[in-house]
Design a protein around this motif. Sequence first.
Motif, PDB file in Angstrom:
ATOM      1  N   SER A  43       0.825  -1.209   0.000  1.00 54.77           N
ATOM      2  CA  SER A  43       0.000   0.000   0.000  1.00 54.77           C
ATOM      3  C   SER A  43       0.861   1.262   0.000  1.00 54.77           C
ATOM      4  CB  SER A  43      -0.930   0.009   1.222  1.00 54.77           C
ATOM      5  OG  SER A  43      -1.803  -1.100   1.185  1.00 54.77           O
ATOM      6  N   TYR A  44       2.061   1.158   0.545  1.00 53.46           N
ATOM      7  CA  TYR A  44       2.987   2.294   0.537  1.00 53.46           C
ATOM      8  C   TYR A  44       3.530   2.548  -0.864  1.00 53.46           C
ATOM      9  CZ  TYR A  44       7.035   5.179   1.738  1.00 53.46           C
ATOM     10  OH  TYR A  44       7.962   6.193   1.813  1.00 53.46           O
ATOM     11  N   GLY A  45       3.789   1.441  -1.600  1.00 54.78           N
ATOM     12  CA  GLY A  45       4.309   1.570  -2.959  1.00 54.78           C
ATOM     13  C   GLY A  45       5.793   1.317  -3.084  1.00 54.78           C
ATOM     14  N   THR A  46       6.354   0.527  -2.167  1.00 56.61           N
ATOM     15  CA  THR A  46       7.777   0.185  -2.234  1.00 56.61           C
ATOM     16  C   THR A  46       8.103  -0.435  -3.592  1.00 56.61           C
ATOM     17  OG1 THR A  46       7.878  -0.189   0.153  1.00 56.61           O
ATOM     18  CG2 THR A  46       9.594  -1.225  -1.192  1.00 56.61           C
ATOM     19  N   SER A  53       2.432   4.542  -6.911  1.00 58.48           N
ATOM     20  CA  SER A  53       1.875   3.575  -5.962  1.00 58.48           C
ATOM     21  C   SER A  53       0.431   3.262  -6.334  1.00 58.48           C
ATOM     22  CB  SER A  53       1.931   4.132  -4.541  1.00 58.48           C
ATOM     23  OG  SER A  53       1.076   5.261  -4.414  1.00 58.48           O
ATOM     24  N   TYR A  54      -0.078   2.124  -5.870  1.00 62.91           N
ATOM     25  CA  TYR A  54      -1.436   1.777  -6.271  1.00 62.91           C
ATOM     26  C   TYR A  54      -2.470   2.766  -5.730  1.00 62.91           C
ATOM     27  CZ  TYR A  54      -4.248  -0.321  -2.489  1.00 62.91           C
ATOM     28  OH  TYR A  54      -5.038  -0.526  -1.389  1.00 62.91           O
ATOM     29  N   ARG A  68      -2.806   7.211   0.963  1.00 62.02           N
ATOM     30  CA  ARG A  68      -1.824   6.121   1.022  1.00 62.02           C
ATOM     31  C   ARG A  68      -1.393   5.934   2.479  1.00 62.02           C
ATOM     32  NH1 ARG A  68       4.359   6.140  -0.552  1.00 62.02           N
ATOM     33  NH2 ARG A  68       4.114   8.226   0.320  1.00 62.02           N
ATOM     34  N   ALA A  69      -1.950   4.916   3.145  1.00 63.16           N
ATOM     35  CA  ALA A  69      -1.665   4.665   4.559  1.00 63.16           C
ATOM     36  C   ALA A  69      -0.990   3.307   4.721  1.00 63.16           C
ATOM     37  CB  ALA A  69      -2.944   4.742   5.381  1.00 63.16           C
ATOM     38  N   GLY A  70       0.094   3.118   3.983  1.00 63.97           N
ATOM     39  CA  GLY A  70       0.862   1.879   4.069  1.00 63.97           C
ATOM     40  C   GLY A  70       2.158   2.097   4.825  1.00 63.97           C
ATOM     41  N   VAL A  71       2.551   1.119   5.637  1.00 64.48           N
ATOM     42  CA  VAL A  71       3.805   1.169   6.397  1.00 64.48           C
ATOM     43  C   VAL A  71       4.649  -0.050   6.018  1.00 64.48           C
ATOM     44  CG1 VAL A  71       4.858   1.067   8.687  1.00 64.48           C
ATOM     45  CG2 VAL A  71       2.777   2.416   8.325  1.00 64.48           C
ATOM     46  N   PRO A  72       5.774   0.152   5.334  1.00 62.90           N
ATOM     47  CA  PRO A  72       6.613  -0.977   4.942  1.00 62.90           C
ATOM     48  C   PRO A  72       7.010  -1.839   6.148  1.00 62.90           C
ATOM     49  CG  PRO A  72       7.307   0.993   3.781  1.00 62.90           C
ATOM     50  CD  PRO A  72       6.292   1.434   4.794  1.00 62.90           C
ATOM     51  N   GLU A  89      -7.551  10.284  12.013  1.00 57.70           N
ATOM     52  CA  GLU A  89      -6.866  11.321  11.241  1.00 57.70           C
ATOM     53  C   GLU A  89      -7.561  11.629   9.921  1.00 57.70           C
ATOM     54  OE1 GLU A  89      -2.514  12.265   9.157  1.00 57.70           O
ATOM     55  OE2 GLU A  89      -2.797  10.408  10.307  1.00 57.70           O
ATOM     56  N   HIS A  90      -8.003  10.578   9.217  1.00 54.88           N
ATOM     57  CA  HIS A  90      -8.482  10.773   7.844  1.00 54.88           C
ATOM     58  C   HIS A  90     -10.000  10.705   7.690  1.00 54.88           C
ATOM     59  CE1 HIS A  90      -4.381  10.729   6.391  1.00 54.88           C
ATOM     60  NE2 HIS A  90      -4.153   9.604   7.043  1.00 54.88           N
ATOM     61  N   ARG A  91     -10.708  10.167   8.672  1.00 47.70           N
ATOM     62  CA  ARG A  91     -12.167  10.072   8.618  1.00 47.70           C
ATOM     63  C   ARG A  91     -12.672   9.476   7.303  1.00 47.70           C
ATOM     64  NH1 ARG A  91     -13.776  10.507  13.871  1.00 47.70           N
ATOM     65  NH2 ARG A  91     -12.645  12.201  14.875  1.00 47.70           N
ATOM     66  N   PRO A  92     -12.203   8.282   6.952  1.00 46.16           N
ATOM     67  CA  PRO A  92     -12.613   7.701   5.665  1.00 46.16           C
ATOM     68  C   PRO A  92     -14.030   7.141   5.714  1.00 46.16           C
ATOM     69  CG  PRO A  92     -11.283   6.128   6.872  1.00 46.16           C
ATOM     70  CD  PRO A  92     -11.283   7.406   7.689  1.00 46.16           C
ATOM     71  N   VAL A  93     -14.612   6.989   4.525  1.00 44.37           N
ATOM     72  CA  VAL A  93     -15.893   6.281   4.415  1.00 44.37           C
ATOM     73  C   VAL A  93     -15.674   4.860   3.915  1.00 44.37           C
ATOM     74  CG1 VAL A  93     -17.207   8.395   4.035  1.00 44.37           C
ATOM     75  CG2 VAL A  93     -16.309   7.137   2.069  1.00 44.37           C
ATOM     76  N   LEU A  94     -14.467   4.581   3.443  1.00 40.03           N
ATOM     77  CA  LEU A  94     -14.132   3.243   2.947  1.00 40.03           C
ATOM     78  C   LEU A  94     -12.640   2.988   3.184  1.00 40.03           C
ATOM     79  CD1 LEU A  94     -15.306   1.592  -0.348  1.00 40.03           C
ATOM     80  CD2 LEU A  94     -12.917   1.470   0.300  1.00 40.03           C
ATOM     81  N   ILE A  95     -12.302   1.786   3.634  1.00 43.04           N
ATOM     82  CA  ILE A  95     -10.901   1.399   3.853  1.00 43.04           C
ATOM     83  C   ILE A  95     -10.612   0.132   3.056  1.00 43.04           C
ATOM     84  CG2 ILE A  95      -9.166   0.646   5.524  1.00 43.04           C
ATOM     85  CD1 ILE A  95     -10.486   2.360   7.612  1.00 43.04           C
ATOM     86  N   ILE A  96      -9.536   0.166   2.283  1.00 40.43           N
ATOM     87  CA  ILE A  96      -9.052  -1.007   1.548  1.00 40.43           C
ATOM     88  C   ILE A  96      -7.952  -1.639   2.390  1.00 40.43           C
ATOM     89  CG2 ILE A  96      -8.009  -1.851  -0.584  1.00 40.43           C
ATOM     90  CD1 ILE A  96      -9.015   0.830  -1.868  1.00 40.43           C
ATOM     91  N   VAL A  97      -8.182  -2.834   2.889  1.00 42.62           N
ATOM     92  CA  VAL A  97      -7.229  -3.523   3.763  1.00 42.62           C
ATOM     93  C   VAL A  97      -6.400  -4.505   2.945  1.00 42.62           C
ATOM     94  CG1 VAL A  97      -6.967  -5.051   5.757  1.00 42.62           C
ATOM     95  CG2 VAL A  97      -8.748  -3.285   5.763  1.00 42.62           C
ATOM     96  N   CYS A  98      -5.085  -4.303   2.953  1.00 47.04           N
ATOM     97  CA  CYS A  98      -4.154  -5.199   2.249  1.00 47.04           C
ATOM     98  C   CYS A  98      -2.991  -5.488   3.190  1.00 47.04           C
ATOM     99  CB  CYS A  98      -3.677  -4.543   0.953  1.00 47.04           C
ATOM    100  SG  CYS A  98      -2.537  -5.558  -0.019  1.00 47.04           S
ATOM    101  N   LEU A  99      -3.135  -6.512   3.998  1.00 54.30           N
ATOM    102  CA  LEU A  99      -2.152  -6.875   5.020  1.00 54.30           C
ATOM    103  C   LEU A  99      -2.009  -8.390   5.110  1.00 54.30           C
ATOM    104  CD1 LEU A  99      -2.988  -4.498   8.034  1.00 54.30           C
ATOM    105  CD2 LEU A  99      -0.731  -4.768   6.987  1.00 54.30           C
TER     106      LEU A  99
END
Length: 203
Positions: A43-46, A53-54, A68-72, A89-99
């Motif tokens: 998610s970070y885009g390494t 990044s995606y 972009r809330a990815g942590v390598p 922090e971001h108050r999203p209405v949708l979260i894409i989880v890729c872990l």
Amino acid sequence: MNVTRLAVALLLITALVSCGQRMPRVAPVGPSEVIVAFGDSLSYGTGAAEHESYPAVLAQLIQRNVVRAGVPGETTGGGLARLESVIDEHRPVLIIVCLGGNDMLRKLDETQTRNNLREIITRIKRRGIAVVLVGVPKPALITSAPAFYAELAQDFDIPYEGKVVTDVLYRAELKADPIHPNANGYRRMAEAIAELLKKAGAV
């Protein structure tokens, strides 16, 4: 009589297949609302520039604000620990989880990985936020995303993309290194997730 029973059986099979292919729906995301791409280095885009990044490419494809809330190097445990602060922090209405990839690389207990992901999804939904899940393959020569990703998606009735990361990491021309996509690989991820969001009604 046998013909009738056969016809009924075929109808039932068709219905079951159709149910299995049903796409869970999520509420439409407005142009001013926030989507968070939550995860690790994928998610970070390494392996690519930030604008490649995606999450960055996805934002362009769907014309929405994608953070972009990815942590390598992050594990599912680490993701669970920082989840609430990201939401606040971001108050999203949708979260894409890729872990989950780093859990598998470190050979952490699979049951714990699954439980962490379950708790992450539970907490997101408890906050009234929609969730999309992206499956990550096990590190192996011939592999795929573990079955628990699809099981979690089914349990929570959330959209799931279980193939694109595996497909990208099987193709040398789409990788920056053995475990990270390059710019073209991240674009492929973004395209698949954009298609999923459209099918789910998010955009």
